[in-house]
Write a protein that holds these residues in place. Structure first.
Motif, mmCIF file in Angstrom:
data_model
loop_
_atom_site.group_PDB
_atom_site.id
_atom_site.type_symbol
_atom_site.label_atom_id
_atom_site.label_comp_id
_atom_site.label_asym_id
_atom_site.label_seq_id
_atom_site.Cartn_x
_atom_site.Cartn_y
_atom_site.Cartn_z
ATOM 1 N N LYS A 21 130.652 9.334 3.048
ATOM 2 C CA LYS A 21 129.843 8.893 3.510
ATOM 3 C C LYS A 21 129.431 8.638 5.367
ATOM 4 O O LYS A 21 128.271 8.174 5.582
ATOM 5 C CB LYS A 21 129.071 7.688 3.422
ATOM 6 C CG LYS A 21 129.499 7.249 1.838
ATOM 7 C CD LYS A 21 128.364 7.396 1.088
ATOM 8 C CE LYS A 21 128.532 7.688 0.058
ATOM 9 N NZ LYS A 21 127.291 8.193 -0.832
ATOM 10 N N SER A 24 126.064 9.946 7.749
ATOM 11 C CA SER A 24 125.450 9.051 7.969
ATOM 12 C C SER A 24 125.619 7.694 8.946
ATOM 13 O O SER A 24 124.837 7.092 9.612
ATOM 14 C CB SER A 24 124.413 8.520 6.575
ATOM 15 O OG SER A 24 125.280 7.800 6.083
ATOM 16 N N SER A 72 125.882 1.544 0.299
ATOM 17 C CA SER A 72 125.116 2.762 -0.113
ATOM 18 C C SER A 72 124.512 2.813 -1.181
ATOM 19 O O SER A 72 123.345 3.443 -1.107
ATOM 20 C CB SER A 72 126.122 4.224 0.490
ATOM 21 O OG SER A 72 127.399 3.752 -0.237
#
Length: 78
Positions: A21, A24, A72
């Motif tokens: 992740k 981002s 997330s």
């Protein structure tokens, strides 16, 4: 304090790359994830393992992974 921010950013970057992740996440987000993950991980797992800047490394990384996956998950549902 500066040392804690640097270690928090490194922990957040490691956790972001483990969870895939990190694309981002900017530097501020990684630092916040590392610092909050350190609190979460040490609360759940204790202060086992090597320490750096007052943070237990392994529990901090695990806590940051939990935090990143949780955030997330809820961001995806929006």
């Amino acid at each position: 304090m500066l040392w804690s921010l640097i270690v928090g950013a490194i922990i957040g970057a490691i956790a972001g790359s483990i969870t895939k992740k990190s694309g981002s996440m900017n530097l501020l987000t990684k630092t916040i994830a590392g610092l909050l993950g350190s609190v979460i991980g040490q609360s759940l797992l204790g202060e086992r393992g090597p320490h750096l800047a007052g943070m237990a490394i392994i529990p901090s990384i695990i806590g940051a992974i939990i935090l990143i996956l949780g955030v997330s998950y809820f961001r995806r549902d929006r």
